[in-house]
Each structure stands twice: as C-alpha cells, then as structure tokens.
Design an enzyme around this catalytic site. Structure first.
Site, PDB file in Angstrom:
ATOM      1  N   SER A 194      71.917 -12.185  23.338  1.00  0.00           N
ATOM      2  CA  SER A 194      71.010 -11.090  23.019  1.00  0.00           C
ATOM      3  C   SER A 194      70.569 -10.419  24.313  1.00  0.00           C
ATOM      4  O   SER A 194      69.864  -9.433  24.314  1.00  0.00           O
ATOM      5  CB  SER A 194      69.798 -11.615  22.273  1.00  0.00           C
ATOM      6  OG  SER A 194      69.182 -12.613  23.042  1.00  0.00           O
ATOM      7  N   CYS A 195      71.029 -11.011  25.405  1.00  0.00           N
ATOM      8  CA  CYS A 195      70.598 -10.513  26.709  1.00  0.00           C
ATOM      9  C   CYS A 195      71.508  -9.429  27.254  1.00  0.00           C
ATOM     10  O   CYS A 195      71.178  -8.756  28.208  1.00  0.00           O
ATOM     11  CB  CYS A 195      70.592 -11.668  27.689  1.00  0.00           C
ATOM     12  SG  CYS A 195      72.080 -12.633  27.617  1.00  0.00           S
ATOM     13  N   VAL A 196      72.679  -9.262  26.656  1.00  0.00           N
ATOM     14  CA  VAL A 196      73.639  -8.331  27.261  1.00  0.00           C
ATOM     15  C   VAL A 196      73.074  -6.908  27.290  1.00  0.00           C
ATOM     16  O   VAL A 196      72.543  -6.449  26.302  1.00  0.00           O
ATOM     17  CB  VAL A 196      74.967  -8.344  26.491  1.00  0.00           C
ATOM     18  CG1 VAL A 196      75.906  -7.306  27.072  1.00  0.00           C
ATOM     19  CG2 VAL A 196      75.593  -9.698  26.569  1.00  0.00           C
TER      20      VAL A 196
END
Ligand SMILES: Cc1cc2nc3c(=O)[nH]c(=O)nc-3n(C[C@H](O)[C@H](O)[C@H](O)COP(=O)(O)OP(=O)(O)OC[C@H]3O[C@@H](n4cnc5c(N)ncnc54)[C@H](O)[C@@H]3O)c2cc1C
Lengths: 411, 103
Positions: free
Chosen positions: B101-103
C-alpha cells in the site's frame, strides 16, 4: 581523525557526500565514498531512450564530476559490512574502519530471478528499460518493429519509481501513434497490483488515462515464468499471455553486499527506522535511498527529501544529541502521460496523492493529479535540476517534508 | 472511519474491508473474514497468516518472494490456499493493511 564511510555514490550517496563535506571540518572528519561504477546514470532519463527522445549521452556522466573535493573516493566492489567490527571489507580484502556508516547502495534489477526470462528471447523480444543496455536494445528493436502485442509487465513489488512503467505505457502509445502504427499495436499493462496504482485517487486518474489511450490493464497478475517457445508469460495461477514484445520490470533487489553482510530482509533491503533513518539494529549505521526498507516509494525525490533529514540527524549523532529530525516519507513524482503532457503526485507515509496545485496553493504552476503541459515541463526541467542542484546537495525550491498547502482532501 | 462487527466485536476497517488496527484482530475474526471470502481456515492458512502478521507488525513489508522464502508454502500453494489474489486476501484475513500500500 574520524571516519564517515558512504556505501554507494548514486543519487543518495552523492547528495550526502556533498552536504557532509560542506558541513564537517576536514581536520576532524574524513569522508570515504565507495562505489563499484565510475558512471552516474540519470535513471529517470532511461525511460525516454527507447522512444528516441533521449540519447545515451543525455543520461550518463562521470561520477567524479559530482563528488566534492576532500572526499576519498574508492572505486571498488564492496564485499561486505562487518557491523560488529565497525568496518567495511572490499573485494580485494581491504578493510575500512568507520565511526559512522551511511548505506546508499540502492536497488537493481534481477532478471535471472524469473525462470525463462533470460533465455533466447531476452533482448530479442524481451527488454527491460531499467538499465542502459536494456533501454538501448529496446530502442533498436522499436525502430524496426511493425506492430503486434506488447506486454508491459512488472514482476513483483516493491520496484523503484512505481510510476515508470505507466509512463512507459503512455509514451509507447504516443510513439506508435506518431509512427502511424498505433492501430497495429495492442498494449497490455500486466501488473501484480489490483489497479494502475495503489492509492485510490491516483489510481482512478491513471486508470482513466490508460483507458482513454486504449491500453488494457490486467491486474493481480504475478508472473511465474516466461515460455520462450510459445512467446508467452505464465502466471502462478496459470494465466498465459502471448506477446510479440515484452517490456518488463524485473524483480528489484537491494545489493548482494547487504545479503553477504547478513543485515537485510529477503529482498536485501536494510531494516531502517522510517522516521530517523537510523538502522534498526546498529546505532552508527544510517540508511538512505532505495537501499532502505521504508514504506514509501523508491525514488530519487524521496532520497533527496530524506537527505535533509539524515544530514540533521547525523550532525546530532556526532554531537551526542537525540535524533530530532523526522522523515515523513515525502515523495514527489512527475508522470509523463504522453503527447507533451504530464501529471504530478505528491504524498508521504500517511497522505495519499491528492488533487490540487503545487507548490503554491491556488497558483501552482503545477497541477496535482491533473494532466497538463506544465507538468510535462516539470519533468523535463527535472533533469537539469538533478545534475545541477540535486546531486550537489543544493537547496531546491521544495520543502523536504510534505505540505498540505494547495492540496484538497475533498476534491 | 467505517466499522464492522465480527463475532460481536466492533473493528475499524477501510473501504475495502481491511482492518486498520491490527491489534483488534483475533483468530475468530480471521475465521469470519475468511468465510466472507469463501475460505474455510485450516491450520496451514493460519500458519501463513501468523507469519504475515509477525512480519508486518515488525514493520517489514510482505511480498510474494518473502512468502516463497518463508518455508511455509510456495507461491503455487499460496494460490491454492487463497485463490485469485492471494497476497491481498491473506493480508485481509490476517488483519493487516494491503500489501505494497506504500507504492
Ligand atoms: C527507468 C527509471 C525511471 C525513474 N524515474 C524517476 C523519476 O522520475 N523520479 C524519481 O524521483 N526517481 C526516479 N527513478 C528512481 C531513482 O533513479 C532512484 O530511486 C534513485 O536513483 C535512488 O538513489 P540511490 O542512491 O538509493 O540508488 P542508486 O542511485 O541506484 O545508487 C546506488 C549506488 O550503489 C552502488 N553499489 C551498489 N552495490 C554496490 C557494491 N556492492 N559495491 C560498490 N558499489 C555498489 C551502485 O553502483 C550505485 O552507484 C527512476 C528509476 C528508473 C530505473
């Protein structure tokens, strides 16, 4: 005399060398920087090479041009770090002691990790655009290609510059259109993500653009292998996709030197405090750029913003003060969307990319999550800024921590 | 923020139904989420889920490769346990946020 040793002289290592050399007394602190390669690649520029927009000379310069005087530069492969001995070992078994170590060894592509990827179709019908060789080989291929099915595939997460394969898709659409063969090319964007991008609002905007440009998106796809005989890729759940051209982002992994040192996770990224940038395990080791396991994008802009924070914390560490500067994961990425336009996203650990204007509220000149000509100029200008301001560690007109000014949460 | 009730306990979830606070998770809740996804949890499922929770709660990111290297299951087996979107599904049942979810 004390020693700061910097491992890697790419984007992050070069910025840190410049900042620290300027700030620290030369008779108190020795700065040593080690890298295996003499050439600095402007990696964002690799994206433009396949489409004949940039030439090789536009993206390479000697690393030495960017290191300040008063830094001992050693060009050698690093064998390993021995954190308990506070030393680095080079391949020729030379030992270098450090008081403070900065790991900036980045991440690189590992095509050999996907079965079949490097067989006879490699650089024949299959290309990466994350290396100069790959980008050049793809350029030569495209000059002669007359059409067919092009797959753009990302092997696994995380990979550096998460928007790069999308930009590749947009630029390919423009390239084939201008060449007059767009109707003969099927472009499919094959990704392990559930959509074009992970964060909801950016995903919506970018998916819209893909659709508008007639680029099919195939989500939740994890490639297992390449079938060279059938010219296809096969996923773990046995979905087979044929291609005439495969542009691939191979698995990204941190340096093997991290693995040899026993200090990385299973993709060789170093567990790092996401706020102070100190290693989770060793007090006198700091990590910056793609080498760290931070939950933000692996991007040059992140390395740049993080460098201000790391610089402050290293000065504090030297003076035995608490590490007070806190990184927020700030990332700022221009996205080429083709036909002279671009988009822009600005976000951090906690805030997803939001619409608005940047950097000035209401004025811009850049539009967040918008598709404008001005954003494209931003990307083009970035190359100049990269060589002249960013690498030398000079101030950029953007604050290191993300600002909510100009952003609109409810839009 | 949205909430949902599993086994008489109210938990916070995001708009895709992922728990936003991993500490609200329990094995009983996992069973319920799994049921919604058409999965009957077996000890093997739980082994994978516990591995994911351990990694994620330590602040590490989870990927297909890390599961493959975990020694618990390989990727093929992961697909059998959690069909179609295994990583996402396993994270959802494990009560942690969506992978990458960090991309
Ligand atoms: C196609 C593409 C497009 C991109 N576009 C953008 C963009 O638009 N915007 C953006 O912000 N970012 C972009 N990026 C990402 C950006 O280039 C990287 O995130 C950035 O360069 C990371 O900096 P770094 O210092 O961490 O790593 P690098 O710059 O990769 O430096 C790592 C250095 O460590 C050295 N090294 C590694 N291991 C060893 C060893 N064992 N011994 C000796 N030396 C070693 C390497 O030689 C290298 O010089 C893009 C990247 C690619 C590939």
């Amino acid at each position: 005399m004390k020693n700061i040793v910097i491992l890697g002289g790419g984007t992050a290592g070069t910025i840190m060398a410049n900042k620290l050399r300027q700030a620290l007394e030369k008779d108190e602190w020795n700065i040593v920087l080690i890298d295996k390669e003499k050439t600095h690649y402007y990696q964002p520029g690799l994206l433009f090479i396949p489409f004949d927009i940039y030439k090789k000379q536009d993206v390479i310069k000697p690393k030495m041009n960017f290191f300040p005087s008063g830094v001992d530069v050693i060009f050698s492969e690093i064998e390993r770090i021995e954190p308990d001995m506070n030393q680095v070992v080079l391949v020729d078994d030379k030992h270098i002691k450090y008081d403070i170590l900065i790991i900036a060894s980045g991440t690189s592509i590992r095509p050999e990790q996907t079965p079949g990827l490097m067989d006879n179709l490699w650089y024949n019908k299959i290309f990466d655009f994350y290396s100069l060789e790959g980008a050049l080989a793809l350029r030569d291929f495209l000059r002669k290609w007359e059409g067919g099915t092009m797959l753009i595939n990302i092997v696994d997460l995380p990979y550096k510059c998460p928007v790069a394969p999308l930009e590749f898709a947009f630029l390919a659409d423009e390239y084939f259109t201008k060449k007059g063969i767009r109707d003969k090319v099927k472009i499919k964007y094959v990704t392990p993500l559930s959509g074009a991008f992970t964060k909801p609002r950016a995903n919506k905007m970018l998916s819209g653009l893909l659709e508008e440009k007639n680029i099919e998106i195939i989500p939740d796809y994890y490639i297992e292998r390449v079938d060279n005989e059938h010219s296809s890729i096969v996923s773990y759940d046995n979905r087979e996709l044929n291609f005439d051209l495969l542009a691939i982002v191979p698995l990204n992994m941190g340096s093997d030197m991290i693995e040899r040192s026993g200090i990385g996770d299973d993709l060789n990224y170093v567990p790092t405090n996401k706020s102070t940038l100190q290693s989770e395990k060793f007090e006198n080791i700091f990590v910056i750029g793609d080498a760290a396991n931070l939950p933000t994008s692996k991007a040059g802009s992140v390395a740049h913003f993080a460098s201000d924070i790391l610089f402050e914390n290293i000065l504090s560490f030297i003076e035995n003060r608490p590490l007070k500067a806190h990184f927020d994961g700030h990332a700022n990425c221009y996205i080429e969307t083709g036909f002279g336009k671009g988009s822009l996203i600005d976000f951090n650990y906690d805030t997803e990319p939001l619409p608005g204007t940047f950097p000035l509220p209401g004025i811009g000149p850049f539009g967040l999550l918008k598709n404008t000509k001005m954003n494209h100029y931003g990307k083009i200008m970035f190359r100049w800024m990269y060589w002249h301001l960013l690498l030398p560690g000079k101030e950029l007109p953007i604050e290191p921590l993300m600002s909510m000014a100009g952003k609109c949460e409810k839009c | 923020m949205a909430t949902k009730v599993y086994v008489n306990k109210e938990v916070n979830v995001n708009d895709e139904g992922f728990l936003t606070d991993p500490s609200q998770w329990s094995v009983d809740i996992a069973r319920e989420i799994a049921k919604e996804e058409g999965i009957l949890l077996t000890p093997k499922h739980l082994e994978v889920i516990n591995y994911i929770r351990e990694r994620v709660l330590k602040g590490e990111t989870i990927s297909m490769r890390s599961i493959n290297k975990s020694g618990i299951v390989n990727v093929k087996e992961l697909y059998e346990l959690f069909p179609n979107t295994p990583l996402k599904l396993a994270c959802k049942i494990a009560g942690v946020s969506k992978p990458a979810s960090c991309v």
